[in-house]
Scaffold this motif. Structure first.
Motif, short mmCIF file in Angstrom:
data_model
loop_
_atom_site.label_atom_id
_atom_site.label_comp_id
_atom_site.label_asym_id
_atom_site.label_seq_id
_atom_site.Cartn_x
_atom_site.Cartn_y
_atom_site.Cartn_z
N UNK A 115 -9.36 22.71 -25.16
CA UNK A 115 -10.00 21.72 -26.02
C UNK A 115 -9.13 21.27 -27.21
N UNK A 116 -7.94 21.83 -27.34
CA UNK A 116 -7.08 21.43 -28.47
C UNK A 116 -5.82 20.80 -27.92
N UNK A 117 -4.78 21.59 -27.73
CA UNK A 117 -3.47 21.03 -27.35
C UNK A 117 -3.47 20.40 -25.96
N UNK A 140 -7.51 27.56 -20.44
CA UNK A 140 -8.69 28.13 -21.07
C UNK A 140 -8.71 27.93 -22.57
N UNK A 141 -9.84 28.34 -23.14
CA UNK A 141 -10.07 28.29 -24.58
C UNK A 141 -10.71 29.61 -25.00
N UNK A 142 -10.87 29.78 -26.30
CA UNK A 142 -11.53 30.99 -26.79
C UNK A 142 -12.98 31.02 -26.34
N UNK A 145 -17.59 27.19 -23.51
CA UNK A 145 -18.16 25.85 -23.71
C UNK A 145 -17.08 24.86 -24.14
N UNK A 146 -16.17 25.27 -25.03
CA UNK A 146 -15.07 24.37 -25.44
C UNK A 146 -14.22 23.99 -24.22
N UNK A 147 -13.95 24.96 -23.36
CA UNK A 147 -13.17 24.71 -22.14
C UNK A 147 -13.89 23.70 -21.24
N UNK A 148 -15.16 23.95 -20.97
CA UNK A 148 -15.93 23.10 -20.06
C UNK A 148 -16.09 21.67 -20.58
N UNK A 149 -16.41 21.53 -21.86
CA UNK A 149 -16.59 20.19 -22.42
C UNK A 149 -15.28 19.43 -22.43
N UNK A 150 -14.18 20.10 -22.75
CA UNK A 150 -12.87 19.44 -22.74
C UNK A 150 -12.51 18.97 -21.33
N UNK A 153 -14.49 15.84 -20.71
CA UNK A 153 -13.96 14.70 -21.47
C UNK A 153 -12.69 14.16 -20.82
N UNK A 154 -11.79 15.05 -20.41
CA UNK A 154 -10.52 14.61 -19.81
C UNK A 154 -10.74 13.95 -18.45
N UNK A 155 -11.66 14.50 -17.63
CA UNK A 155 -11.91 13.88 -16.33
C UNK A 155 -12.61 12.53 -16.50
#
Length: 189
Positions: A115-117, A140-142, A145-150, A153-155
């Motif tokens: 969800x960041x870089x 992955x992310x910490x 939910x951040x991973x899944x939402x990112x 958004x990207x797709x």
């Protein structure tokens, strides 16, 4: 008539692909959800990619403070490393120049944090006209939910979502290929 995804998958070839490994550094990866599985998958992806393809790029976010890429994920084959302070790798002119010089149009992306870089890099690269394939189980992310939402958004912005095993077989293309036995061993490990 083929749809857009079929067209983009047909474009996967050694002349235009690049594996982008984003910020797999010790201090960043420690708190990542599901990190052992992510590391294992990136290792498989890197090992297979070194056999099948040639363009590997690694980024490191502020390596002086966050450390370098964890040793087990450093490719054996030649690769280019970019140190950055920006979250988006696509803000690095040398990176963009290298992609242009090698006529790379398709980016296969893995790393942390989704969800960041990764997200900022992917959104910028899509805007610049690159095809982007996200290796969902190699990032992955910490927080889950951040991973899944990112990923969503990207797709929604045009990135293609797949998995480590799927992209390895896609790059290999055929079991007739002489490297297939080596690739199969990597996947089964």
């Amino acid at each position: 008539m083929m749809n857009d995804q079929e067209i983009s998958f047909d474009k996967l070839s050694s002349k235009v692909n690049a594996l982008i490994i984003i910020d797999i550094q010790e201090k960043i990866i420690r708190p990542i959800f599901n990190k052992d599985s992510i590391i294992k998958n990136i290792k498989k992806l890197t090992n297979a990619y070194q056999i099948l393809e040639e363009n590997i790029f690694i980024s490191e976010q502020n390596p002086i403070k966050l450390g370098v890429t964890i040793p087990e994920l450093s490719p054996i084959a030649e690769f280019r490393k970019f140190e950055k302070m920006e979250f988006s790798l696509a803000k690095i002119e040398d990176f963009l120049k290298e992609l242009k010089d090698k006529k790379i149009t398709n980016l296969i992306v893995c790393g942390i944090e989704t969800h960041i870089c990764i997200q900022q890099t992917v959104l910028d690269c899509l805007q610049k006209g690159f095809e982007v394939t996200l290796i969902s189980d190699s990032m992955g992310s910490r927080s889950r939910v951040d991973h899944e939402i990112a990923l969503q958004r990207m797709t929604q912005s045009g990135a293609i979502l797949t998995t480590t095993e799927s992209i390895i077989f896609e790059l290999c293309k055929t079991a007739d290929r002489e490297e297939f036995k080596e690739i199969r061993n990597i996947i089964m490990s």
